[in-house]
Design an enzyme around this catalytic site. Structure first.
Site, PDB file in Angstrom:
ATOM      1  CG  HIS A 162      -1.897  -1.149   1.196  1.00 12.49           C
ATOM      2  ND1 HIS A 162      -3.240  -0.994   1.474  1.00 12.49           N
ATOM      3  CD2 HIS A 162      -1.725  -2.459   0.888  1.00 12.49           C
ATOM      4  CE1 HIS A 162      -3.847  -2.158   1.341  1.00 12.49           C
ATOM      5  NE2 HIS A 162      -2.951  -3.068   1.009  1.00 12.49           N
ATOM      6  CD  GLU A 179      -4.896   5.215   1.851  1.00 12.70           C
ATOM      7  OE1 GLU A 179      -4.266   4.395   2.517  1.00 12.70           O
ATOM      8  OE2 GLU A 179      -6.142   5.283   1.831  1.00 12.70           O
ATOM      9  CG  ASP A 193      -7.812  -0.524   1.429  1.00 11.32           C
ATOM     10  OD1 ASP A 193      -8.676   0.359   1.469  1.00 11.32           O
ATOM     11  OD2 ASP A 193      -6.604  -0.316   1.628  1.00 11.32           O
ATOM     12  CG  ASN A 194     -10.251   0.522   4.566  1.00 12.75           C
ATOM     13  OD1 ASN A 194      -9.363   0.785   3.773  1.00 12.75           O
ATOM     14  ND2 ASN A 194     -10.021   0.125   5.790  1.00 12.75           N
TER      15      ASN A 194
HETATM   16 ZN   LIG Z   1      -4.749   0.412   1.799  1.00 13.21          ZN
END
Ligand SMILES: [Zn+2]
Length: 323
Positions: free
Chosen positions: A116, A119, A216-217
């Site tokens: 990841h 971000e 992813d959430n």
């Molecule tokens: Zn993520």
């Protein structure tokens, strides 16, 4: 109605949330549970484990044992590519050391890597190119997937061009998280967001990179909405990323591309339709993309191995003990 407050801008972990920084006890807890769930859901959901840990772990003695456990459970090695307490720019020797260790541990165990990256709306966050640089230097031959990559959209055309070249050379696949990143990026109380938070899927795809959309959430502090529905993710991706006029083959970002990234594409046509394939597909009352994307398609028929499955959604009250 349950309310979750949005995370503080610029911080990956919201204040007050338990941060997964110590893999030794957590991996011993999580991986066996994951393994049981994967077995229980075999044939219905393809589950793959990824060791999503802070990059700091790869500067510690925990890294080797973690990689061994991940290998034992058939997972991939991962990280949130930022070092706590340090900025992502300039790139520091610690970033290089941690990424080098991660790629070497993965190579020694033939593991894929899932990261990841960037971000953030900080245009100086340049970890994506550092990942590509280390992977190339280490001659890593496993699969690499980088998700988020938000800050790339805020960097200069020259830097973007050079980064895309490095990503292609390193064979890095990209996952954009349109719903999650539009929710989180450019969020400040009382200030209207100025950008959509997503990475450069159009430029990446036209350059020849493999790209996918995902989330992813789901109904947590990082993204307050969602229902683990890939058709909804694709529908929103079309709007957020303008994957239309023409729609071309953008649907592959939610079907064949993720199947390939997960190495499922050799298994009976997962992610694609084929004569003699396993007939896992969704039937909708729509004749065109406009009709597909304009309704929620709650009356869809889902076929698994050619048979319609029960698509009744659980009552929210059944999920109460998970909140
Ligand atoms: Zn993520």
């Amino acid at each position: 109605m349950r309310h979750t407050s949005p995370p503080v801008r610029g911080r990956y972990w919201p204040a007050g949330r338990r941060v997964f920084t110590r893999p030794r006890p957590q991996a011993d807890i999580s991986l066996p549970v994951f393994s049981d769930l994967r077995a229980a859901w075999t044939g219905r959901i393809e589950l793959q484990a990824n060791a999503l840990v802070p990059l700091n772990v790869y500067l510690s003695d925990d890294a080797g044992p973690l990689a061994d456990k991940v290998a034992r459970y058939g997972g991939s090695l991962g990280a949130v590519v930022r070092l706590s307490g340090l900025p992502n720019h300039p790139v520091l020797p610690q970033h290089d050391a941690a990424l080098t260790r991660l790629f070497r541990l993965a190579a020694e165990r033939a593991l894929d890597v899932d990261l990841h990256v960037d971000e953030t709306d900080d245009p100086d966050s340049r970890m994506l190119r550092e990942v590509a640089r280390v992977a190339l230097r280490e001659r890593f031959t496993g699969r690499i997937v980088c998700s988020h990559c938000c800050s790339l959209a805020l960097q200069t055309d020259e830097y973007i061009d050079a980064t895309l070249n490095d990503l292609l050379a390193a064979g890095i696949d990209i996952v954009s998280l349109p719903t999650v990143n539009m929710y989180l990026q450019s969020r400040q109380a009382g200030r209207t967001p100025r950008w959509r938070g997503v990475t450069l899927l159009h430029e990446m795809k036209s350059r020849g990179l493999r790209v996918a959309v995902a989330g992813d959430n789901c109904r947590d502090p990082f993204h307050a909405y969602g229902d683990h529905d890939m058709l909804d993710t694709f529908t929103q991706a079309v709007r957020i990323l303008q994957l239309d006029h023409p729609f071309a083959d953008w649907l592959t970002t939610a079907t064949r591309a993720p199947a390939e990234i997960m190495r499922l594409d050799n298994d009976d046509s997962i992610g694609a339709l084929a004569v003699g394939g396993r007939a896992d597909l969704i039937l909708v009352r729509a004749r065109t993309y406009s009709e597909l994307l304009s309704r929620h398609q709650f009356d869809r028929i889902v076929l698994r191995m050619g048979r319609a499955i029960d698509t009744t959604l659980p009552d929210y009250r059944l999920l109460d003990d998970m909140n």
